[in-house]
Design a protein around this motif. Structure first.
Motif, mmCIF file in Angstrom:
data_model
loop_
_atom_site.group_PDB
_atom_site.id
_atom_site.type_symbol
_atom_site.label_atom_id
_atom_site.label_comp_id
_atom_site.label_asym_id
_atom_site.label_seq_id
_atom_site.Cartn_x
_atom_site.Cartn_y
_atom_site.Cartn_z
ATOM 1 N N HIS A 1 0.933 -1.196 -0.409
ATOM 2 C CA HIS A 1 0.064 0.016 -0.080
ATOM 3 C C HIS A 1 0.591 0.986 0.119
ATOM 4 N N ARG A 2 0.434 1.985 -0.327
ATOM 5 C CA ARG A 2 0.972 3.608 -0.765
ATOM 6 C C ARG A 2 0.583 4.258 0.908
ATOM 7 N N LYS A 3 1.498 4.579 1.229
ATOM 8 C CA LYS A 3 1.710 5.650 2.894
ATOM 9 C C LYS A 3 0.066 5.961 2.630
ATOM 10 N N GLU A 4 0.422 7.614 1.924
ATOM 11 C CA GLU A 4 -0.876 8.269 0.940
ATOM 12 C C GLU A 4 -2.534 7.794 0.874
ATOM 13 N N ASP A 5 -1.979 6.481 0.623
ATOM 14 C CA ASP A 5 -3.438 5.861 0.370
ATOM 15 C C ASP A 5 -5.002 5.175 1.357
ATOM 16 N N VAL A 6 -4.390 5.134 2.647
ATOM 17 C CA VAL A 6 -4.191 4.331 3.913
ATOM 18 C C VAL A 6 -4.362 4.971 4.705
ATOM 19 N N ILE A 7 -3.251 5.975 5.182
ATOM 20 C CA ILE A 7 -3.164 6.307 6.315
ATOM 21 C C ILE A 7 -3.514 8.509 6.166
ATOM 22 N N ILE A 8 -4.414 8.452 7.344
ATOM 23 C CA ILE A 8 -5.037 9.806 7.261
ATOM 24 C C ILE A 8 -4.169 10.131 8.837
ATOM 25 N N GLU A 9 -4.401 11.703 9.072
ATOM 26 C CA GLU A 9 -3.707 12.146 10.347
ATOM 27 C C GLU A 9 -4.450 12.880 11.110
ATOM 28 N N MET A 10 -5.452 12.583 11.649
ATOM 29 C CA MET A 10 -6.926 13.412 12.829
ATOM 30 C C MET A 10 -6.065 12.915 14.107
ATOM 31 N N SER A 11 -6.449 14.970 14.754
ATOM 32 C CA SER A 11 -6.680 14.673 16.174
ATOM 33 C C SER A 11 -7.403 13.928 17.288
ATOM 34 N N PRO A 12 -6.980 13.113 18.206
ATOM 35 C CA PRO A 12 -7.809 12.953 19.429
ATOM 36 C C PRO A 12 -9.265 13.460 19.261
ATOM 37 N N ASN A 13 -9.200 14.958 19.171
ATOM 38 C CA ASN A 13 -10.816 15.459 19.394
ATOM 39 C C ASN A 13 -10.943 16.050 18.211
ATOM 40 N N GLU A 14 -10.618 15.819 16.666
ATOM 41 C CA GLU A 14 -11.208 15.309 15.732
ATOM 42 C C GLU A 14 -11.899 13.957 15.410
ATOM 43 N N VAL A 15 -11.607 12.837 15.774
ATOM 44 C CA VAL A 15 -11.729 11.499 15.825
ATOM 45 C C VAL A 15 -13.177 11.405 16.917
ATOM 46 N N ALA A 16 -12.596 12.059 18.149
ATOM 47 C CA ALA A 16 -14.223 12.102 19.490
ATOM 48 C C ALA A 16 -15.437 12.737 18.819
ATOM 49 N N GLU A 17 -14.802 13.862 17.641
ATOM 50 C CA GLU A 17 -16.634 14.531 17.495
ATOM 51 C C GLU A 17 -16.767 13.374 15.914
ATOM 52 N N ILE A 18 -16.287 12.795 15.452
ATOM 53 C CA ILE A 18 -16.716 11.508 14.220
ATOM 54 C C ILE A 18 -17.888 10.346 14.987
ATOM 55 N N VAL A 19 -16.967 10.063 16.463
ATOM 56 C CA VAL A 19 -17.436 9.130 17.349
ATOM 57 C C VAL A 19 -18.664 9.481 17.431
ATOM 58 N N ARG A 20 -19.017 10.660 18.237
ATOM 59 C CA ARG A 20 -20.414 11.034 18.642
ATOM 60 C C ARG A 20 -21.476 10.856 17.657
ATOM 61 N N GLY A 21 -20.620 11.265 16.898
ATOM 62 C CA GLY A 21 -22.464 11.098 15.403
ATOM 63 C C GLY A 21 -22.701 10.048 15.598
#
Ligand code: SF4
Length: 250
Positions: free
Chosen positions: A68-88
């Motif tokens: 896999h090309r790293k740019e295709d399979v990794i995304i950087e996010m902050s814990p707060n950004e992840v928390a926002e998605i999980v709350r959805g």
């Protein structure tokens, strides 16, 4: 934190826990990228089998499979950004998975702390290969530790995949379940010896057939279920493989 990428976003999805002691529980899965092991049969190889690495995988034999090309399979996010998605999602059970999630321990503590501040009842599970002992901050927030120590069938050297002191430490938390992926009788011998070395109690052990297809699971499941009965340990199927095959994000 580095998460597995799925399309334009992170691999965060609402599904049923497919394995282990909470199999069948609805949960939000957060898949972290990167792993410190490189198991030949790993079904989440997009978290570590990157271009330019020397690791082997059983899928190498499949025509068209490529690292896999790293740019295709990794995304950087902050814990707060992840928390926002999980709350959805309407679910309060969250499974932190990978890859090896404990490579992101500090960020996961931030994520769990941010969600816990909501005043809602959250329950966090982590899925780990059992080579890293988490600290007190992490252990205070996590509700369940799904440990999956890797056996010789993973193709990994023992010094990398087995850390008996870490396994003993995880067992002592009282939050850990030890799930082993089994192919044949040699694995059972290895598991019994490891249980003894690391002091893993039988009532916390779960054996699960290896397989990324229903056919592969079925070729081991009946035999393994009987061995579980005789050994007095739990059996786990791989529900997600039966329901959704090898698809990601479901
Ligand atoms: S430890 Fe888990 S995620 Fe890492 S390579 Fe092995 S099976 Fe895959």
């Amino acid at each position: 934190m580095k998460l597995a990428r799925l399309g334009d976003g992170a691999e965060i999805f609402h599904t049923l826990q497919g394995e282990g002691v909470s199999m069948g529980e609805p949960a939000v899965f957060v898949r972290l990228s990167l792993c410190n092991l490189h198991c030949v049969w790993c079904d989440t190889d997009h978290t570590w089998n990157f271009e330019g690495t020397p690791w082997k995988h059983e899928k190498d034999a499949i025509q068209g499979y490529a690292k896999h090309r790293k740019e295709d399979v990794i995304i950087e996010m902050s814990p707060n950004e992840v928390a926002e998605i999980v709350r959805g999602f309407c679910r309060r059970r969250v499974v932190l998975t990978g890859g090896e999630p404990l490579l992101h321990e500090a960020e996961l503590v931030e994520l769990m702390a941010a969600l816990s501040e909501d005043g809602e009842e959250w329950f966090f599970e982590v899925e780990t290969n059992g080579t890293k002992m988490p600290g007190a901050g992490f252990l205070g927030l996590i509700g369940q530790i799904n440990v999956s120590p890797k056996l010789a069938n993973s193709g990994m050297g023992e010094e990398l995949r087995l850390k008996p002191t870490v396994l003993a430490g995880l067992a002592a938390t009282g939050k850990a379940w030890f799930k082993f992926v089994v192919r044949d009788e040699r694995d059972i011998t290895e598991i019994r010896s490891l249980m003894e070395r690391a002091g893993i109690p039988g009532n916390r052990v779960i054996l699960m057939p290896e397989g990324r297809t229903v056919e592969a699971l079925d070729s081991t499941a009946a035999w393994l279920a009987e061995r579980c009965r005789d050994l007095g340990v739990r059996f786990s199927d791989r529900l997600h493989v039966r329901l959704w095959g090898d698809r990601r994000g479901v």
